[in-house]
Design a protein around this motif. Structure first.
Motif, PDB file in Angstrom:
ATOM      1  N   GLY A 124       0.776  -1.227   0.000  1.00 24.92           N
ATOM      2  CA  GLY A 124       0.000   0.000   0.000  1.00 24.92           C
ATOM      3  C   GLY A 124       0.810   1.280   0.000  1.00 24.92           C
ATOM      4  N   ALA A 125       0.062   2.398  -0.008  1.00 23.36           N
ATOM      5  CA  ALA A 125       0.681   3.714  -0.130  1.00 23.36           C
ATOM      6  C   ALA A 125       1.597   4.046   1.052  1.00 23.36           C
ATOM      7  CB  ALA A 125      -0.401   4.779  -0.272  1.00 23.36           C
ATOM      8  N   ASN A 126       1.287   3.506   2.234  1.00 22.47           N
ATOM      9  CA  ASN A 126       2.131   3.734   3.412  1.00 22.47           C
ATOM     10  C   ASN A 126       3.134   2.590   3.600  1.00 22.47           C
ATOM     11  OD1 ASN A 126       0.943   6.198   4.199  1.00 22.47           O
ATOM     12  ND2 ASN A 126      -0.751   5.111   5.186  1.00 22.47           N
ATOM     13  N   SER A 127       3.624   2.083   2.497  1.00 27.75           N
ATOM     14  CA  SER A 127       4.456   0.884   2.481  1.00 27.75           C
ATOM     15  C   SER A 127       5.652   0.950   3.428  1.00 27.75           C
ATOM     16  CB  SER A 127       4.958   0.629   1.060  1.00 27.75           C
ATOM     17  OG  SER A 127       5.900  -0.416   1.034  1.00 27.75           O
ATOM     18  N   ARG A 128       5.718  -0.012   4.345  1.00 29.70           N
ATOM     19  CA  ARG A 128       6.889  -0.127   5.221  1.00 29.70           C
ATOM     20  C   ARG A 128       8.057  -0.742   4.472  1.00 29.70           C
ATOM     21  NH1 ARG A 128       4.682  -2.028  11.211  1.00 29.70           N
ATOM     22  NH2 ARG A 128       3.092  -0.406  11.459  1.00 29.70           N
ATOM     23  N   VAL A 129       7.747  -1.580   3.487  1.00 27.61           N
ATOM     24  CA  VAL A 129       8.814  -2.167   2.681  1.00 27.61           C
ATOM     25  C   VAL A 129       9.505  -1.081   1.873  1.00 27.61           C
ATOM     26  CG1 VAL A 129       9.348  -3.750   0.794  1.00 27.61           C
ATOM     27  CG2 VAL A 129       7.722  -4.436   2.563  1.00 27.61           C
ATOM     28  N   ALA A 130       8.707  -0.208   1.242  1.00 23.74           N
ATOM     29  CA  ALA A 130       9.294   0.881   0.454  1.00 23.74           C
ATOM     30  C   ALA A 130      10.188   1.759   1.333  1.00 23.74           C
ATOM     31  CB  ALA A 130       8.184   1.712  -0.181  1.00 23.74           C
ATOM     32  N   LYS A 131       9.754   2.001   2.563  1.00 27.71           N
ATOM     33  CA  LYS A 131      10.561   2.796   3.487  1.00 27.71           C
ATOM     34  C   LYS A 131      11.849   2.059   3.829  1.00 27.71           C
ATOM     35  CE  LYS A 131      10.346   5.183   7.963  1.00 27.71           C
ATOM     36  NZ  LYS A 131       9.488   5.494   9.145  1.00 27.71           N
ATOM     37  N   SER A 132      11.742   0.745   4.027  1.00 25.95           N
ATOM     38  CA  SER A 132      12.916  -0.046   4.407  1.00 25.95           C
ATOM     39  C   SER A 132      13.972  -0.074   3.310  1.00 25.95           C
ATOM     40  CB  SER A 132      12.497  -1.481   4.743  1.00 25.95           C
ATOM     41  OG  SER A 132      11.675  -1.517   5.894  1.00 25.95           O
ATOM     42  N   ILE A 133      13.543  -0.073   2.047  1.00 27.17           N
ATOM     43  CA  ILE A 133      14.512  -0.162   0.951  1.00 27.17           C
ATOM     44  C   ILE A 133      14.944   1.214   0.461  1.00 27.17           C
ATOM     45  CG2 ILE A 133      13.571  -2.388   0.223  1.00 27.17           C
ATOM     46  CD1 ILE A 133      12.306  -0.972  -2.171  1.00 27.17           C
ATOM     47  N   GLY A 134      14.409   2.281   1.085  1.00 26.05           N
ATOM     48  CA  GLY A 134      14.792   3.627   0.674  1.00 26.05           C
ATOM     49  C   GLY A 134      14.251   4.001  -0.683  1.00 26.05           C
ATOM     50  N   ARG A 233      12.575   5.699  -6.412  1.00 29.50           N
ATOM     51  CA  ARG A 233      13.376   4.481  -6.577  1.00 29.50           C
ATOM     52  C   ARG A 233      12.476   3.273  -6.319  1.00 29.50           C
ATOM     53  NH1 ARG A 233      15.881   8.269  -3.951  1.00 29.50           N
ATOM     54  NH2 ARG A 233      15.340   7.485  -1.893  1.00 29.50           N
ATOM     55  N   ARG A 234      12.050   2.643  -7.398  1.00 31.82           N
ATOM     56  CA  ARG A 234      11.123   1.513  -7.271  1.00 31.82           C
ATOM     57  C   ARG A 234      11.823   0.173  -7.200  1.00 31.82           C
ATOM     58  NH1 ARG A 234       7.997   2.621 -12.480  1.00 31.82           N
ATOM     59  NH2 ARG A 234       9.859   3.849 -12.928  1.00 31.82           N
ATOM     60  N   ALA A 235      13.105   0.138  -7.552  1.00 38.02           N
ATOM     61  CA  ALA A 235      13.897  -1.093  -7.424  1.00 38.02           C
ATOM     62  C   ALA A 235      15.244  -0.699  -6.847  1.00 38.02           C
ATOM     63  CB  ALA A 235      14.080  -1.761  -8.783  1.00 38.02           C
ATOM     64  N   VAL A 236      15.602  -1.303  -5.722  1.00 38.47           N
ATOM     65  CA  VAL A 236      16.820  -0.915  -5.014  1.00 38.47           C
ATOM     66  C   VAL A 236      17.594  -2.158  -4.611  1.00 38.47           C
ATOM     67  CG1 VAL A 236      17.766   0.329  -3.044  1.00 38.47           C
ATOM     68  CG2 VAL A 236      15.641   1.112  -4.092  1.00 38.47           C
ATOM     69  N   SER A 237      18.886  -2.159  -4.909  1.00 41.80           N
ATOM     70  CA  SER A 237      19.742  -3.271  -4.481  1.00 41.80           C
ATOM     71  C   SER A 237      20.222  -2.996  -3.059  1.00 41.80           C
ATOM     72  CB  SER A 237      20.942  -3.423  -5.413  1.00 41.80           C
ATOM     73  OG  SER A 237      21.773  -4.461  -4.945  1.00 41.80           O
ATOM     74  N   LEU A 238      19.886  -3.901  -2.156  1.00 45.68           N
ATOM     75  CA  LEU A 238      20.296  -3.730  -0.766  1.00 45.68           C
ATOM     76  C   LEU A 238      21.461  -4.651  -0.388  1.00 45.68           C
ATOM     77  CD1 LEU A 238      16.842  -3.484   1.017  1.00 45.68           C
ATOM     78  CD2 LEU A 238      18.325  -1.637   0.292  1.00 45.68           C
ATOM     79  N   CYS A 239      21.928  -5.418  -1.361  1.00 49.89           N
ATOM     80  CA  CYS A 239      22.962  -6.383  -1.021  1.00 49.89           C
ATOM     81  C   CYS A 239      24.323  -5.702  -0.889  1.00 49.89           C
ATOM     82  CB  CYS A 239      23.028  -7.486  -2.079  1.00 49.89           C
ATOM     83  SG  CYS A 239      23.079  -6.874  -3.766  1.00 49.89           S
ATOM     84  N   LEU A 240      25.178  -6.272  -0.057  1.00 49.99           N
ATOM     85  CA  LEU A 240      26.497  -5.705   0.176  1.00 49.99           C
ATOM     86  C   LEU A 240      27.464  -6.062  -0.941  1.00 49.99           C
ATOM     87  CD1 LEU A 240      26.883  -6.419   3.996  1.00 49.99           C
ATOM     88  CD2 LEU A 240      26.080  -4.336   2.875  1.00 49.99           C
TER      89      LEU A 240
END
Length: 389
Positions: A124-134, A233-240
């Motif tokens: 949803g619009a208040n996405s916690r996942v989107a917040k987590s991935i920046g 940013r709709r796709a973000v790489s979070l891997c190290l």
């Protein structure tokens, strides 16, 4: 999954076939649309629809439940939980660790974790996942809707009809609506610029609907944010490292896939979710390799190529016609044109920007200018006697 997603509930005809939706989850088949201007001039829309064409009206609690059950039958594991946060991969070969509260019939959630290769936020619009991935923020509208039961004889009017109201009284920058459901109607409005006045705008919407909803009994009140544009940013790489974990991404409202002007989001949420999943399967080579941000970016490129024209056209329409009462009067006047109706429904029902004919497009441009000039002239005259804004 215990929550009911607040939503107007309109879907285009192409979604029924494309996603193989059963007919019994569609509450109403709208073939008549009524557009009502700020001065209460109404225009009937739908003359160009073929006998088998319609706008589907449904309840999200019904649609979402059906899609979840179908996914589970196809092998998906359903978890009734609330996403809290996630830990990034610590190094090569590591995975994301998702922290959530698990419910499954409980009143109070039980802390739990889940390790995964990739995370796609569709929350949803208040996405916690989107917040987590920046994924970044966006401007949003607030939508307010009451679901109400009206007397049976009044419900007959909405058998296959929906209404849209425009005017500064119901929304300074959007529209208000009365959408039919199974045994009730959804009455609502939305705004970006006057969020604090949403209840006053809703009251004005009910007043505009007038005696058509007299005797209404409200049984559910819903409010929710509507994204005004995709996240940065709709796709973000979070891997190290290139080998550590997979990417994070967002789809649907979480990504900001709601159109301007119409506020439509159901189809684009479903379509973006499917396209994203297909790219994950393709990029992972059926689970034999870890996907990367590049894999998700291929999905974004395909989605934008298909639908960027639609978003752009609707953005321009909103900026031109939703900015003032005169512009909204012109908008409703234009909606009476059969060519406009045909182009609008062909584009909406089948999710493509339909190319027009040069001559008809020229006529439409001239008519648009004429409508705007007349509406502004009317405003100037009405201002003189103090009854128009």
């Amino acid at each position: 999954m215990d929550n009911c997603k607040p939503c107007g509930g309109a879907i285009p005809l192409c979604m029924v076939g494309e996603f193989d939706l059963p007919q019994d989850i569609i509450d109403r088949r709208v073939r008549k649309m009524k557009m009502i201007s700020p001065s209460n001039v109404s225009v009937d829309i739908g003359r160009t629809l073929k006998p088998d064409e319609y706008i589907g009206m449904l309840r999200r609690e019904v649609l979402d439940s059906y899609l979840r059950e179908r996914a589970e039958k196809s092998g998906a594991t359903l978890v009734n939980g609330l996403f809290l946060r996630m830990d990034k991969p610590a190094g090569p070969g590591e995975r994301y660790r998702v922290h959530y509260n698990k419910y499954d019939g409980r009143v109070v959630g039980e802390p739990a974790t889940l390790e995964v290769d990739a995370v796609i936020g569709a929350d949803g619009a208040n996405s916690r996942v989107a917040k987590s991935i920046g994924a970044g923020n966006y401007e949003f509208a607030i939508a307010f809707q009451e679901r109400m039961r009206i007397p049976a004889e009044k419900m007959e009017y909405y058998e296959e009809r929906a209404e849209m109201y425009v005017g500064l009284d119901v929304s300074p920058d959007f529209y208000a609506w009365v959408f039919p459901k199974s045994d009730h109607v959804a009455v609502g409005t939305g705004t970006v610029t006057h969020k604090g006045d949403i209840k006053l705008l809703q009251e004005a919407t009910r007043n505009r609907a007038g005696d058509k909803i007299d005797g209404a009994v409200t049984f559910r009140v819903e409010a929710h944010p509507i994204p005004e544009h995709p996240r940065p940013r709709r796709a973000v790489s979070l891997c190290l490292t290139a080998q550590g974990g997979g990417p994070g991404g967002a789809g649907g409202d979480a990504a900001g896939y709601v159109t301007k002007c119409s506020g439509e989001g159901i189809y684009f949420a479903a379509k973006s979710g499917r396209m994203c999943a297909e790219e994950i399967v393709r990029g992972s080579e059926n689970g034999t390799r870890t996907i990367t941000e590049a894999d998700l970016r291929r999905y974004l490129a395909k989605f934008d190529k298909l639908y960027w024209p639609t978003y752009k056209v609707l953005d321009v329409l909103q900026k031109v016609f939703y900015r003032s009462n005169p512009a909204k009067e012109a908008f409703v006047e234009m909606c009476a044109d059969e060519y406009v109706q045909k182009m609008t429904f062909d584009s909406y029902l089948y999710k493509r920007v339909v190319p027009g004919t040069p001559l008809e497009d020229l006529k439409l441009a001239v008519k648009t200018i004429g409508c705007l000039v007349r509406a502004n002239a009317l405003r100037n005259e009405m201002k003189k006697i103090g009854i128009y804004s």
